[in-house]
Design an enzyme around this catalytic site. Sequence first.
Site, PDB file in Angstrom:
ATOM      1  N   ASP A 314      -4.137  -3.696  17.128  1.00 53.55           N
ATOM      2  CA  ASP A 314      -4.332  -2.965  15.880  1.00 53.55           C
ATOM      3  C   ASP A 314      -2.964  -2.588  15.297  1.00 53.55           C
ATOM      4  OD1 ASP A 314      -6.788  -0.385  15.020  1.00 53.55           O
ATOM      5  OD2 ASP A 314      -5.392  -1.546  13.795  1.00 53.55           O
ATOM      6  N   GLU A 509     -10.360   6.848   8.762  1.00 54.81           N
ATOM      7  CA  GLU A 509      -9.763   7.015  10.091  1.00 54.81           C
ATOM      8  C   GLU A 509      -9.579   8.493  10.433  1.00 54.81           C
ATOM      9  OE1 GLU A 509      -7.118   3.007   9.381  1.00 54.81           O
ATOM     10  OE2 GLU A 509      -6.844   4.057  11.270  1.00 54.81           O
TER      11      GLU A 509
HETATM   12  C1  GLC Z   1      -6.232   0.200  10.915  1.00 54.12           C
HETATM   13  C2  GLC Z   1      -7.555   0.238  11.622  1.00 54.12           C
HETATM   14  C3  GLC Z   1      -8.233  -1.104  11.762  1.00 54.12           C
HETATM   15  C4  GLC Z   1      -7.864  -2.005  10.586  1.00 54.12           C
HETATM   16  C5  GLC Z   1      -6.370  -2.247  10.623  1.00 54.12           C
HETATM   17  C6  GLC Z   1      -5.895  -3.087   9.429  1.00 54.12           C
HETATM   18  O1  GLC Z   1      -5.307   1.041  11.545  1.00 54.12           O
HETATM   19  O2  GLC Z   1      -7.569   0.868  12.899  1.00 54.12           O
HETATM   20  O3  GLC Z   1      -9.646  -0.868  11.824  1.00 54.12           O
HETATM   21  O4  GLC Z   1      -8.562  -3.233  10.684  1.00 54.12           O
HETATM   22  O5  GLC Z   1      -5.600  -1.047  10.670  1.00 54.12           O
HETATM   23  O6  GLC Z   1      -6.068  -2.383   8.240  1.00 54.12           O
END
Ligand code: GLC
Length: 592
Positions: A314, A509
Amino acid sequence: MSHSKTKNERFGRSFFEDNLVASVTHYPSFRNAALLVNAPYRDASLSIDARVDDLLGRMTTKEKIGQMALVEKNSVIDTSDIARYGIGALLSGGGGNPDPNTPEAWREMVENFQRAAQRSRLGIPLLYGVDAVHGNANVLGATIFPHALGLGAAHNADLVRRMSEITAQEIAATGVNWSFSPTVDVVDDVRWGRTYETFGSDSALVSNLSVAYLKGLQSQSVMGTAKHYLGTGAMAWGSSTNPSFRIDQGATFIDEAAMRAIHLPPFVAVIDAGIQSVMVGHVSWNGVELVASHYLLTDVLKRELGFEGFVVSDWNGVDEISNDASLAVVTAINAGVDMVMLPFDYKTFTSDMKYAIDSGAISHNRLNDAARRILRAKFSTGLFDTKLIDSPAINTIGSAEHRAVAREAVQQSMVILKDTNILPLNKNLSHIVVAGSSANNLGRQSGGWTVEWQGIDGNWIPGTTILDGIKNAIDEQTTIEYSDTGFFSPRNERADVGIVIVGESPYAEGVGDNEHPELSAEDLRTIANVKVISKKIVIIIVSGRPLDIRPYVDTWDAVIAAWLPGSEGAGIADVLFGDVPFSGTLPVEWGM
Ligand code: GLC
């Protein structure tokens, strides 16, 4: 040969034919380009493994390393770096839009990056990823579907598949070929700011809807990603490693039996359905960062479950391992990460990886395995063989047909939390009043991951508000009044019904982590204002999770959970006034 192709010429050629043109234009050795024209990896009649074997056998160490880099598009200042470093994938993070944010600009942006990849020695196409978690919602004008929690309430797999198929059409129309979805997390603590991104807390329902979602993506040759491996939905409140958050990016302490019984099955289901990538969450389990867990990434996911796609970390996820960036990369790759969402510094990543391979800290076998998994996913998704002309037309984005399916999803996601036999409402009541912070606000209807990462409060996107839907549904003889605050001019006669639409402002988030999700003081004041001038009161809650309404619910005549319905707010009036029966059920517990 001129590189400025006409529109139809550009759309008429396969990726390889474009690559040949690019190669000849950019590589003096016509012979090199000519030799590649008939290379087995370019032959769509061969098996995927045969094509991967051929291509892998031609790649240099640097080219293999490049495929393992996932880079945020704004970090690529000089697009010739894509060929120079052999970058394998780009992404638009939440809000990573072109300017202007139009479907046409998206398509031009992605095609420019793909053309840069065509100019690489072997012409390996890019994966381009976005978080299309409730429609291709970064794009202004896209159809915005209910967030996953509302789809969990609708509990209709066929509807989810149809929604995802439309989402994939609107993704592919912009040239994008990868979505970081479905979220297959099974949520436990609804104080988590990502509750609404999940299908709920029932593992079997999450599995069922995740598979349906994946099938929709696959039907349009868009690659899906199951996230966030593993146990991210079970993080403990107060465990966040991010000082700004409370539970997101935290720690899970459940035992392995619970992990295997609740959180692993959705990943098993989507692996069996052919998913090509799994994203590792910002989460630790019993003190070990998932992104450094060889046991869970390699022994369990790849060996025990037989996952043959690639594991992607991630955003900045690898950095959680150590402040020493090169040590962190080595640890993550050796644990089983195949592609690193850097997302910025591909130059340092490349040099760190080169040093690790040359020093033996990362073996050539591990490098080849990671590159093989990524290439297999690219071939399986059709990246090497897709003619741009195959992309759905841009005018499918936000079409009336697509919005009609979104409206259907809104209808089916509505859940009655309380009803004293007043639902559905009569369409020809003589007088109704409507109020509330979320009555006339498409941004609040849509929540986070909509145009911007944190969403956009207010009416900045096309769609129908809940108020619009009510106005269109009622009889023309009915008197309707609206005030967002619930303040109305003094009157003697009370309205037949007061409808107050309240809830949460957008978040994404950990920004949404909330120790006590409840209605705001503003919303409670609005409800009080409407209550005194109405014979009956209906509360509609637009939120990313259950809110604590226990202190007030006894004074209300009816309560409806609307979750985050997206752009087609009219779907709420469809069930509120009885055109469509209520059918939604709770995807998570709602304490009443
Ligand atoms: C974020 C998220 C993830 C997402 C990624 C790209 O931090 O945790 O779900 O797909 O970054 O945006």
